[in-house]
Design a protein around this motif. Structure first.
Motif, PDB file in Angstrom:
ATOM      1  N   SER A 128       0.834  -1.215   0.000  1.00 47.50           N
ATOM      2  CA  SER A 128       0.000   0.000   0.000  1.00 47.50           C
ATOM      3  C   SER A 128       0.862   1.256   0.000  1.00 47.50           C
ATOM      4  CB  SER A 128      -0.918   0.018   1.214  1.00 47.50           C
ATOM      5  OG  SER A 128      -1.781  -1.076   1.188  1.00 47.50           O
ATOM      6  N   THR A 129       1.922   1.235   0.795  1.00 48.35           N
ATOM      7  CA  THR A 129       2.830   2.382   0.846  1.00 48.35           C
ATOM      8  C   THR A 129       3.472   2.617  -0.515  1.00 48.35           C
ATOM      9  OG1 THR A 129       3.280   1.989   3.181  1.00 48.35           O
ATOM     10  CG2 THR A 129       4.903   3.293   1.975  1.00 48.35           C
ATOM     11  N   VAL A 130       3.918   1.544  -1.149  1.00 45.65           N
ATOM     12  CA  VAL A 130       4.544   1.650  -2.473  1.00 45.65           C
ATOM     13  C   VAL A 130       3.569   2.271  -3.469  1.00 45.65           C
ATOM     14  CG1 VAL A 130       5.454   0.335  -4.431  1.00 45.65           C
ATOM     15  CG2 VAL A 130       6.158  -0.243  -2.095  1.00 45.65           C
ATOM     16  N   LYS A 131       2.337   1.787  -3.479  1.00 43.28           N
ATOM     17  CA  LYS A 131       1.338   2.309  -4.433  1.00 43.28           C
ATOM     18  C   LYS A 131       1.051   3.784  -4.180  1.00 43.28           C
ATOM     19  CE  LYS A 131      -1.395  -1.308  -3.714  1.00 43.28           C
ATOM     20  NZ  LYS A 131      -2.481  -2.313  -3.797  1.00 43.28           N
ATOM     21  N   ALA A 134       4.030   5.861  -5.403  1.00 49.90           N
ATOM     22  CA  ALA A 134       4.090   5.847  -6.866  1.00 49.90           C
ATOM     23  C   ALA A 134       2.980   6.693  -7.478  1.00 49.90           C
ATOM     24  CB  ALA A 134       3.994   4.414  -7.370  1.00 49.90           C
ATOM     25  N   GLN A 135       1.804   6.648  -6.883  1.00 52.22           N
ATOM     26  CA  GLN A 135       0.666   7.397  -7.396  1.00 52.22           C
ATOM     27  C   GLN A 135       0.953   8.895  -7.440  1.00 52.22           C
ATOM     28  OE1 GLN A 135      -2.854   6.599  -5.137  1.00 52.22           O
ATOM     29  NE2 GLN A 135      -4.209   7.546  -6.620  1.00 52.22           N
ATOM     30  N   PHE A 136       1.774   9.364  -6.500  1.00 51.74           N
ATOM     31  CA  PHE A 136       2.112  10.783  -6.447  1.00 51.74           C
ATOM     32  C   PHE A 136       3.491  11.084  -7.040  1.00 51.74           C
ATOM     33  CE2 PHE A 136      -1.160  10.279  -3.185  1.00 51.74           C
ATOM     34  CZ  PHE A 136      -2.068  11.230  -3.649  1.00 51.74           C
ATOM     35  N   GLY A 137       4.028  10.128  -7.804  1.00 53.98           N
ATOM     36  CA  GLY A 137       5.267  10.362  -8.541  1.00 53.98           C
ATOM     37  C   GLY A 137       6.539  10.210  -7.742  1.00 53.98           C
ATOM     38  N   GLY A 138       6.471   9.645  -6.548  1.00 52.96           N
ATOM     39  CA  GLY A 138       7.662   9.470  -5.723  1.00 52.96           C
ATOM     40  C   GLY A 138       8.522   8.304  -6.173  1.00 52.96           C
ATOM     41  N   ALA A 139       9.760   8.296  -5.707  1.00 54.18           N
ATOM     42  CA  ALA A 139      10.714   7.240  -6.052  1.00 54.18           C
ATOM     43  C   ALA A 139      10.361   5.951  -5.311  1.00 54.18           C
ATOM     44  CB  ALA A 139      12.128   7.679  -5.690  1.00 54.18           C
ATOM     45  N   ILE A 140      10.355   4.845  -6.028  1.00 51.35           N
ATOM     46  CA  ILE A 140      10.036   3.547  -5.421  1.00 51.35           C
ATOM     47  C   ILE A 140      11.078   2.478  -5.720  1.00 51.35           C
ATOM     48  CG2 ILE A 140       7.538   3.908  -5.292  1.00 51.35           C
ATOM     49  CD1 ILE A 140       7.369   2.206  -7.913  1.00 51.35           C
ATOM     50  N   SER A 141      12.110   2.824  -6.479  1.00 51.66           N
ATOM     51  CA  SER A 141      13.087   1.809  -6.894  1.00 51.66           C
ATOM     52  C   SER A 141      13.870   1.216  -5.726  1.00 51.66           C
ATOM     53  CB  SER A 141      14.043   2.367  -7.942  1.00 51.66           C
ATOM     54  OG  SER A 141      14.731   3.474  -7.422  1.00 51.66           O
ATOM     55  N   HIS A 142      13.860   1.865  -4.578  1.00 56.92           N
ATOM     56  CA  HIS A 142      14.520   1.335  -3.381  1.00 56.92           C
ATOM     57  C   HIS A 142      13.569   0.470  -2.548  1.00 56.92           C
ATOM     58  CE1 HIS A 142      12.469   4.933  -2.073  1.00 56.92           C
ATOM     59  NE2 HIS A 142      12.659   4.612  -0.805  1.00 56.92           N
ATOM     60  N   LEU A 143      12.325   0.302  -3.027  1.00 56.74           N
ATOM     61  CA  LEU A 143      11.303  -0.425  -2.285  1.00 56.74           C
ATOM     62  C   LEU A 143      10.838  -1.712  -2.966  1.00 56.74           C
ATOM     63  CD1 LEU A 143       9.057   2.669  -1.400  1.00 56.74           C
ATOM     64  CD2 LEU A 143      10.880   1.644  -0.006  1.00 56.74           C
ATOM     65  N   ARG A 153       5.501   2.311 -12.721  1.00 58.53           N
ATOM     66  CA  ARG A 153       5.640   3.595 -13.409  1.00 58.53           C
ATOM     67  C   ARG A 153       4.766   3.642 -14.661  1.00 58.53           C
ATOM     68  NH1 ARG A 153      11.102   3.086 -11.706  1.00 58.53           N
ATOM     69  NH2 ARG A 153      11.712   2.179 -13.698  1.00 58.53           N
ATOM     70  N   ILE A 154       4.757   2.540 -15.413  1.00 56.39           N
ATOM     71  CA  ILE A 154       3.920   2.460 -16.615  1.00 56.39           C
ATOM     72  C   ILE A 154       2.447   2.579 -16.238  1.00 56.39           C
ATOM     73  CG2 ILE A 154       3.125   0.896 -18.456  1.00 56.39           C
ATOM     74  CD1 ILE A 154       6.073  -0.144 -18.555  1.00 56.39           C
ATOM     75  N   HIS A 155       2.056   1.892 -15.194  1.00 57.00           N
ATOM     76  CA  HIS A 155       0.655   1.924 -14.765  1.00 57.00           C
ATOM     77  C   HIS A 155       0.203   3.330 -14.419  1.00 57.00           C
ATOM     78  CE1 HIS A 155      -3.093   0.506 -12.974  1.00 57.00           C
ATOM     79  NE2 HIS A 155      -2.859   1.394 -12.020  1.00 57.00           N
ATOM     80  N   TYR A 156       1.043   4.081 -13.714  1.00 60.81           N
ATOM     81  CA  TYR A 156       0.644   5.414 -13.267  1.00 60.81           C
ATOM     82  C   TYR A 156       0.979   6.516 -14.249  1.00 60.81           C
ATOM     83  CZ  TYR A 156      -0.708   3.662  -8.677  1.00 60.81           C
ATOM     84  OH  TYR A 156      -1.349   3.014  -7.653  1.00 60.81           O
ATOM     85  N   SER A 157       1.586   6.177 -15.380  1.00 57.62           N
ATOM     86  CA  SER A 157       1.931   7.237 -16.368  1.00 57.62           C
ATOM     87  C   SER A 157       0.763   7.556 -17.283  1.00 57.62           C
ATOM     88  CB  SER A 157       3.140   6.836 -17.189  1.00 57.62           C
ATOM     89  OG  SER A 157       2.838   5.710 -17.988  1.00 57.62           O
TER      90      SER A 157
END
Length: 157
Positions: A128-131, A134-143, A153-157
């Motif tokens: 949930s935190t990851v989503k 990501a929904q607000f454009g934050g970095a998630i590659s460390h998660l 990224r594709i889903h939210y673009s």
């Protein structure tokens, strides 16, 4: 002994992978079982989540990835698994997971639940935190694994 690691894995995180990697040390085989929950609206289809997890665990020979619907204990019995593997991050997880373990025990006396404490670096991490990040454009590659970060990224673009 075969262990089932059930969950929605929507998306799979580095915390989930930590539990999987530690689980294969303890068990002959770990089946990562993606739950198809009709009460949830997942970000990814069950098939996509299975594909993502297979990609992330291809280096682990003792891991199998599958999806299922229904009761976890029934799935475990079908695969001759005696253990349900669960990760714990915080105390509130323990309360929920202990209740589920007791419930599962009433459904199948043969299936045990084994809890692994998540490494502290992942104690805050949830799908949930990851989503939300990501929904607000934050970095998630460390998660999450890189293939999953790309899909999100594709889903939210």
């Amino acid at each position: 002994m075969i262990a089932i690691y059930p969950g929605s894995f929507d998306p799979v995180t580095l915390g989930h992978l930590d539990i999987i990697e530690r689980g294969v040390i303890l068990f002959e085989k770990v089946i990562v079982a993606v739950l198809c929950n009709p009460n949830k609206q997942p970000l990814f289809t069950a098939e996509k989540r299975v594909e993502q997890i297979r990609h992330c665990t291809q280096h682990l020979a003792k891991v199998e990835v599958d999806s299922f619907t229904g009761l976890t204990v029934d799935y475990a019995k079908l695969h001759k698994a005696r253990v349900l593997l669960r990760g714990l991050r915080v105390l509130s997880d323990f309360e929920k997971e202990l209740q589920m373990a007791h419930t599962n025990k009433t459904l199948s006396k043969e299936v045990e639940t084994v809890f692994l404490a998540t490494n502290k670096e992942y104690s805050f991490l949830s799908s949930s935190t990851v989503k939300e990040i990501a929904q607000f454009g934050g970095a998630i590659s460390h998660l999450v694994p890189e293939n999953v970060a790309r899909d999100i990224r594709i889903h939210y673009s």
